[in-house]
Motif scaffolding. Structure first.
Motif, PDB file in Angstrom:
ATOM      1  N   ALA A  82     -44.946  -8.596  -3.512  1.00 29.37           N
ATOM      2  CA  ALA A  82     -43.003  -8.771  -2.461  1.00 29.37           C
ATOM      3  C   ALA A  82     -43.685 -10.146  -1.992  1.00 29.37           C
ATOM      4  N   LEU A  83     -44.314 -10.360  -1.462  1.00 27.89           N
ATOM      5  CA  LEU A  83     -44.260 -12.077  -1.187  1.00 27.89           C
ATOM      6  C   LEU A  83     -43.806 -13.124  -2.207  1.00 27.89           C
ATOM      7  N   THR A  84     -44.802 -12.585  -3.656  1.00 30.28           N
ATOM      8  CA  THR A  84     -44.502 -13.272  -4.824  1.00 30.28           C
ATOM      9  C   THR A  84     -43.438 -13.497  -5.436  1.00 30.28           C
ATOM     10  N   VAL A  85     -42.670 -12.337  -5.407  1.00 29.93           N
ATOM     11  CA  VAL A  85     -41.506 -11.990  -6.208  1.00 29.93           C
ATOM     12  C   VAL A  85     -40.574 -11.912  -4.529  1.00 29.93           C
ATOM     13  N   LEU A  86     -40.695 -12.185  -3.257  1.00 29.69           N
ATOM     14  CA  LEU A  86     -39.530 -13.216  -2.650  1.00 29.69           C
ATOM     15  C   LEU A  86     -39.832 -14.693  -2.644  1.00 29.69           C
ATOM     16  N   ASN A  87     -41.294 -15.142  -3.140  1.00 26.50           N
ATOM     17  CA  ASN A  87     -41.082 -16.870  -3.066  1.00 26.50           C
ATOM     18  C   ASN A  87     -40.460 -16.505  -3.652  1.00 26.50           C
ATOM     19  N   GLU A  88     -40.304 -16.491  -5.076  1.00 30.87           N
ATOM     20  CA  GLU A  88     -40.139 -16.966  -6.224  1.00 30.87           C
ATOM     21  C   GLU A  88     -38.691 -16.810  -6.409  1.00 30.87           C
ATOM     22  N   GLN A  89     -37.520 -16.232  -5.200  1.00 35.71           N
ATOM     23  CA  GLN A  89     -36.573 -16.220  -5.246  1.00 35.71           C
ATOM     24  C   GLN A  89     -35.249 -16.885  -4.510  1.00 35.71           C
ATOM     25  N   SER A 104     -35.865  -2.557 -14.138  1.00 33.48           N
ATOM     26  CA  SER A 104     -35.430  -3.057 -15.153  1.00 33.48           C
ATOM     27  C   SER A 104     -36.825  -2.761 -16.054  1.00 33.48           C
ATOM     28  N   THR A 105     -38.107  -3.410 -14.986  1.00 32.80           N
ATOM     29  CA  THR A 105     -39.427  -3.248 -15.750  1.00 32.80           C
ATOM     30  C   THR A 105     -39.453  -1.707 -16.242  1.00 32.80           C
ATOM     31  N   LEU A 154     -44.562  -3.875  -9.241  1.00 28.17           N
ATOM     32  CA  LEU A 154     -44.318  -2.750 -10.705  1.00 28.17           C
ATOM     33  C   LEU A 154     -43.629  -4.056 -11.580  1.00 28.17           C
ATOM     34  N   HIS A 155     -42.748  -5.370 -11.536  1.00 20.28           N
ATOM     35  CA  HIS A 155     -43.149  -5.918 -12.143  1.00 20.28           C
ATOM     36  C   HIS A 155     -44.136  -6.780 -12.235  1.00 20.28           C
ATOM     37  N   VAL A 156     -44.442  -7.487 -10.788  1.00 21.42           N
ATOM     38  CA  VAL A 156     -45.762  -8.769 -11.023  1.00 21.42           C
ATOM     39  C   VAL A 156     -46.656  -7.675 -12.179  1.00 21.42           C
ATOM     40  N   LYS A 157     -46.982  -6.539 -11.882  1.00 16.13           N
ATOM     41  CA  LYS A 157     -47.852  -6.069 -13.068  1.00 16.13           C
ATOM     42  C   LYS A 157     -47.614  -6.016 -14.577  1.00 16.13           C
ATOM     43  N   ARG A 216     -44.500  -7.672 -15.568  1.00 19.55           N
ATOM     44  CA  ARG A 216     -44.324  -8.763 -16.492  1.00 19.55           C
ATOM     45  C   ARG A 216     -44.794  -9.528 -17.833  1.00 19.55           C
ATOM     46  N   SER A 217     -46.497  -9.943 -17.687  1.00 19.78           N
ATOM     47  CA  SER A 217     -46.639 -10.540 -18.371  1.00 19.78           C
ATOM     48  C   SER A 217     -46.974  -9.543 -20.206  1.00 19.78           C
ATOM     49  N   GLN A 218     -46.243  -8.448 -20.101  1.00 19.58           N
ATOM     50  CA  GLN A 218     -46.589  -7.416 -21.356  1.00 19.58           C
ATOM     51  C   GLN A 218     -44.961  -7.104 -22.124  1.00 19.58           C
ATOM     52  N   PHE A 219     -44.114  -7.844 -20.766  1.00 14.75           N
ATOM     53  CA  PHE A 219     -42.695  -7.846 -21.634  1.00 14.75           C
ATOM     54  C   PHE A 219     -42.434  -8.169 -23.124  1.00 14.75           C
ATOM     55  N   ILE A 220     -42.989  -9.144 -22.999  1.00 17.05           N
ATOM     56  CA  ILE A 220     -42.677  -9.591 -24.856  1.00 17.05           C
ATOM     57  C   ILE A 220     -42.968  -8.528 -25.618  1.00 17.05           C
ATOM     58  N   ASP A 221     -44.663  -7.789 -25.684  1.00 13.43           N
ATOM     59  CA  ASP A 221     -44.893  -7.425 -26.406  1.00 13.43           C
ATOM     60  C   ASP A 221     -43.883  -6.055 -26.699  1.00 13.43           C
TER      61      ASP A 221
END
Length: 268
Positions: free
Chosen positions: A4-11, A168-169, A256-259, A261-266
Motif C-alpha cells: 500500500a505504501l509502495t502504490v501510494l508513493n507511486e501515486q 484490473s489485476t 494484489l497489484h504489486v504481486k 504486475r510483473s506477470q501482466f505481460i504474460d
C-alpha cells in the motif's frame, strides 16, 4: 501494508503525469464525433429522464421521498452513480488495454487505473456543475452543506482506486471478470437505494443496505446537494466504517497489484 505504501508513493510521485494522461484520455474520448465531450452529458441526461419517468411517474406515481420531490431526490443521488459506474468499468479494463503504453513511457503500472479514473472525474465535475444549476432552479439552492462534498469525493476517489487495483489485476489474468463485473454493476444500480428509498425495506434490512459503500457516497451527495445536513457528522459510526472499508480495499488492491504486475505481460 508495504504494498500500500509502495502504490501510494507511486501515486504521489507521478501525480502530474497522471493528470496529463487523464486530460489526454478525456480529450481522445471526445474525438471522432460531432458533439464530442457533449455526449458525456447527453447520455446521463437521457438515462436520468428514463429513470424519472419509469420510477417517478410509473412505479412511485410522483410520490415524494419525505418532503423532497422524487425527481430532485433521485437526481441528486444518481449524479455520482455515473462516475462510480464508469470509474469502475473503465478502471477494470485499464491495465490490459493500456499496458502497451509502458513500452513508450516509463511509469509504474499502478498509475494506469488512477489516470483512467481521473479521466472520468472531469465529466463528473461537468455533470455535477450542471446538476447544481438544475437544483438551483428547482427549489434547492446552494447552501453551506456543499462544503462537505469534497469529503465524499475524496473518499470515492480512493475507493475507486482501491477497487480497480483489485479488478484490473483480476481482469488482466481472467478477462471474464470484466463481463461479470458489468452485470454486477447493473444489479447494484437497482439493488442500491439510488432509484428507490431504503425506507421501503424492513428496518432490519436497512442496516444491511449500508454495508454497500456506495450507499454512503450517494447519501453524502444527497445531503450536500439538497441541504439536508452534515451527513458525515450525523452518522459518525458509518463514517468510520466507510473509511475502514476504503483503507482495507486499498491495501488489498495494492497487495494484489504489486504481486502480479510483473506477470501482466504474460497474460496479454
Amino acid at each position: 501494508m508495504k504494498s500500500a505504501l509502495t502504490v501510494l508513493n507511486e501515486q504521489i510521485r507521478n501525480f502530474f503525469l497522471a493528470r496529463r494522461l487523464s486530460l489526454y484520455e478525456f480529450r481522445s474520448a471526445a474525438t471522432g464525433s460531432y458533439l464530442g465531450a457533449a455526449w458525456e452529458v447527453i447520455n446521463p441526461a437521457i438515462q436520468i429522464l428514463i429513470y424519472w419517468f419509469v420510477f417517478g411517474f410509473g412505479i412511485r406515481q410522483r410520490e415524494p421521498i419525505g418532503d423532497i420531490p422524487y425527481f430532485q431526490w433521485m437526481f441528486s443521488g444518481i449524479l455520482v452513480w455515473f462516475f462510480i459506474n464508469q470509474g469502475i468499468m473503465r478502471g477494470t479494463k485499464s491495465v490490459y488495454s493500456k499496458i502497451k503504453m509502458l513500452s513508450k513511457m516509463n511509469f509504474p503500472m499502478s498509475v494506469i487505473p488512477s489516470y483512467v479514473i481521473l479521466a472520468q472525474f472531469y465529466p463528473h465535475l461537468i455533470l455535477l456543475g450542471l446538476g447544481i444549476l438544475v437544483l438551483q432552479f428547482t427549489g434547492y439552492p446552494v447552501s453551506v452543506y456543499y462544503l462537505q462534498l469534497p469529503i465524499y469525493t475524496a473518499i470515492l476517489l480512493v475507493l475507486l482506486l482501491g477497487m480497480t487495483l483489485i479488478t484490473s489485476t483480476l481482469a488482466t489474468i481472467v478477462r471474464d471478470v470484466q463481463m461479470f463485473l458489468q452485470s454486477i454493476m447493473r444489479m447494484l444500480l437497482y439493488l442500491s437505494p439510488i432509484l428507490w428509498p431504503p425506507t421501503l425495506l424492513p428496518e432490519s434490512w436497512q442496516t444491511a443496505v449500508k454495508i454497500n459503500p456506495f450507499y454512503y457516497i450517494v447519501e453524502g451527495y444527497r445531503y450536500s446537494l439538497l441541504g439536508e445536513g452534515w451527513y458525515f457528522l450525523e452518522n459518525p459510526v458509518y463514517t468510520v466504517y466507510m473509511v475502514g472499508v476504503v483503507l482495507i480495499l486499498f491495501m488489498i488492491g495494492s497487495a494484489l497489484h504489486v504481486k502480479f504486475r510483473s506477470q501482466f505481460i504474460d497474460f496479454l
